[in-house]
Design an enzyme around this catalytic site. Structure first.
Site, mmCIF file in Angstrom:
data_model
loop_
_atom_site.group_PDB
_atom_site.id
_atom_site.type_symbol
_atom_site.label_atom_id
_atom_site.label_comp_id
_atom_site.label_asym_id
_atom_site.label_seq_id
_atom_site.Cartn_x
_atom_site.Cartn_y
_atom_site.Cartn_z
ATOM 1 C CE LYS A 1 41.205 38.792 96.016
ATOM 2 N NZ LYS A 1 41.466 39.889 95.164
ATOM 3 N N GLY B 1 30.473 39.223 93.644
ATOM 4 C CA GLY B 1 31.589 38.998 92.542
ATOM 5 C C GLY B 1 30.551 38.111 91.624
ATOM 6 C CB SER B 2 31.632 35.919 89.025
ATOM 7 O OG SER B 2 32.789 35.144 89.639
ATOM 8 C CB THR B 3 27.111 32.960 89.792
ATOM 9 O OG1 THR B 3 26.157 34.122 89.874
ATOM 10 C CG2 THR B 3 26.535 31.836 90.130
ATOM 11 N N GLY C 1 31.613 32.540 93.651
ATOM 12 C CA GLY C 1 30.771 32.506 94.747
ATOM 13 C C GLY C 1 30.517 30.993 95.279
ATOM 14 C CD GLU D 1 24.510 40.719 98.090
ATOM 15 O OE1 GLU D 1 23.912 40.810 96.874
ATOM 16 O OE2 GLU D 1 24.006 41.274 99.118
ATOM 17 C CB CYS E 1 25.720 43.099 90.156
ATOM 18 S SG CYS E 1 25.241 44.206 91.397
ATOM 19 C CD GLU F 1 26.745 39.424 85.619
ATOM 20 O OE1 GLU F 1 27.814 38.336 85.906
ATOM 21 O OE2 GLU F 1 26.352 40.306 86.577
#
Ligand code: NAP
Ligand code: MG
Length: 495
Positions: free
Chosen positions: A189, A242-244, A247, A265, A300, A398
């Site tokens: 996706k 993607g973002s934490t 995640g 990641e 990132c 971030e």
């Protein structure tokens, strides 16, 4: 050099794949729904794209499972899998202009960067794992001589891949390469903002001889298609970039479903440290500017926290200001542009919001700080804040945009303390001539990658890439990436 007219012409004649790719066919979403893919440089819609949801995920996972179980790819000779991946790498390069243009139109990056960096990087990743496919040996364990114990690596099965929009095709290829080399099937996706290049890649994979059903691509939203993949009982692993925040959701989905493996990641707030022993301040200043302004800061590993020793601060800031002037916001199709549009309006507003917060918290604006004037799209000027302290919001969160926070330190110990004072641990760099100090600092920095006297110098595939702490776990690139797409089996034979 390809001119603006060249790209504008090519864009006008572009035919765009906008359906899902399942079982080797382009198909509409089962619901028939579509969503709009926007060009962030013009704020205009490029095309309507199939909006897949849970029902399409069910279908694609079934197709991927069937492909895995009947062995059309998983049981193919590894050298043959490698050959087809090599062909795919070649096809990516043959279609370099088209893929670079799709990437630029869909998410706003300069087409010249996509040509020079993204697309060759994708081909390199696919080639690299194609070459590796039949180079990996398994183990015989040193047991008692009365037994023979084999330790083998087996493909997991169906891999769900979920990727972000900042390097849409490259993040996908870093995962597709090793997952396919190991013999898995994939349901991927893309981010809702950037599905177009990956949809085209799926067709090239078919052309390269990757059998139908082995690589499936479902455009759609995270909250529907992404979540359905994460919760699916027949997906063996999620490889996520993607973002934490998201995640963490995939960890939950795994726990709520089938304990699928998860590799993450995630985000970063990487420190870039300039010590007073820096071997070349001009070079370091150029690297510091590129580290935050490349790809509009949507990286990132962006060097978003610049830590400068007080002893050289004034001299360095002057050089940084000169180096920053070479980063120019412009039309992503213009060959001279080094910074394109941010990916969407909401993201631009978020970045501008951080700039307001930084001012309110007392940081000193020394460059930029505003939306780029005279453009319909979502452009923000390169921005630098000085006098940032470690507790300020822009030193902690971030931003994922072209906003640099400059912090000052006195000596090695304080530099390390500030650098490690973050929930993230993706990358770090230190500029320092003294080899002992450089090693000491590299060892002390809590990050998956530490660069010494450079910032992210190459797209080298040989080294692992990934984070410590809340930047995630699991590694992309290098032979280590193959580990996460396989499980270890012990076969013990009593002789
Ligand atoms: P994101 O919002 O986390 O989205 C990443 C992917 O997850 C997208 O495909 C997204 O789909 C999907 N998603 C969103 N919400 C979801 C949910 N509730 N359930 C399941 N899936 C969901 O990240 P982004 O804004 O696209 O990208 C920026 C982030 O990526 C930054 O934090 C950056 O640091 C990180 N990143 C990390 C690396 C690395 O290698 N460490 C590399 C590049 C980027 P939708 O697009 O439909 O929302
Ligand atoms: Mg998103």
């Amino acid at each position: 050099m390809r001119t603006y007219e060249f790209w504008a012409d090519k864009a006008a004649g572009l035919s765009i794949r906008n359906q899902a790719f399942i079982g080797g066919q382009y198909v509409d979403a089962l619901s028939g729904k579509t969503f709009s893919s926007i060009n962030p440089a013009t704020a205009e819609s490029l095309v309507q794209v199939a909006e897949c949801d849970g029902a399409d995920v069910d279908l694609a996972v079934k197709v991927a499972r069937d492909a895995f179980e009947d062995g059309r790819w998983s049981n193919m000779h590894p050298a043959q899998r490698g050959k087809r991946l090599m062909r795919l790498g070649d096809l990516i390069m043959e279609h370099r202009e088209e893929l670079a243009l799709l990437e630029s139109l869909d998410m706003g990056k300069p087409v010249s960067d996509a040509m020079a960096i993204d697309i060759p990087g994708c081909a390199r990743a696919i080639h690299w794992y194609g070459e590796a496919a039949d180079k990996l040996m398994d183990e015989i364990a040193p047991t008692d001589p009365s037994a023979l114990a084999m330790v083998t690596r087996e493909a997991l099965g169906v891999i769900g891949i979920v990727v972000p929009w900042n390097f849409p095709l490259m993040m996908a290829c870093w995962k597709i390469g090793p997952a396919l080399a190991a013999g898995n099937s994939i349901v991927l996706k893309p981010a809702e903002q950037s599905p177009l290049s990956i949809l085209r890649l799926a067709e090239l994979a078919s052309e390269a001889g990757i059998p139908d059903g082995v690589l499936n691509v479902l455009p759609g939203f995270g909250e529907t298609a992404g979540q359905a993949l994460g919760l699916h009982m027949d997906v063996d692993m999620i490889a996520f970039t993607g973002s934490t925040q998201v995640g963490k959701l995939f960890m939950q989905y795994s726990g709520q479903s089938n304990l699928k493996r998860v590799s993450l990641e995630c985000g970063g707030k990487s420190p870039h440290i300039i010590t007073q022993d820096c071997p070349d301040l001009d070079k370091a200043a150029a690297a510091a500017a590129s580290a935050i302004f490349f790809n509009q800061g949507e990286v990132c590993t962006a060097g978003s926290r610049l830590l400068v020793d007080r002893a050289i601060k004034d001299e360095f800031m002057e050089k940084l200001s000169r180096a920053s002037a070479s980063h120019v916001v412009g039309d992503p199709l213009h060959p001279d542009t080094t910074m394109g549009a941010l990916v969407e309006e909401g993201h631009m507003k978020r970045v501008l919001g951080y700039i307001d917060t930084a001012k309110a918290e007392g940081a000193t604006l020394t460059l930029g700080g505003t939306r780029t004037e005279g453009r319909a799209g979502y452009f923000v000027d390169p921005t630098i804040f000085d006098d940032v302290t470690p507790d300020m919001t822009i030193a902690r969160e971030e931003i994922f945009g072209p906003v640099l926070s400059v912090l000052t330190f006195d000596g090695e110990e304080e530099a390390i303390r500030i650098a490690n004072d973050t929930i993230y641990g993706l990358a770090a760099a230190v500029w320092c001539r003294d080899i002992s100090q450089a090693h000491r600092m590299a060892r002390a920095l809590r990050a998956g990658t530490v660069w010494v006297n450079c910032w992210d110098p190459t797209g080298d595939m040989t080294v692992p890439f990934g984070g410590f702490k809340q930047s995630g776990f699991g590694r992309d690139k290098s032979l280590h990436a193959l580990e996460k797409y396989t499980d270890l089996k012990t076969t013990w034979i009593q002789l």
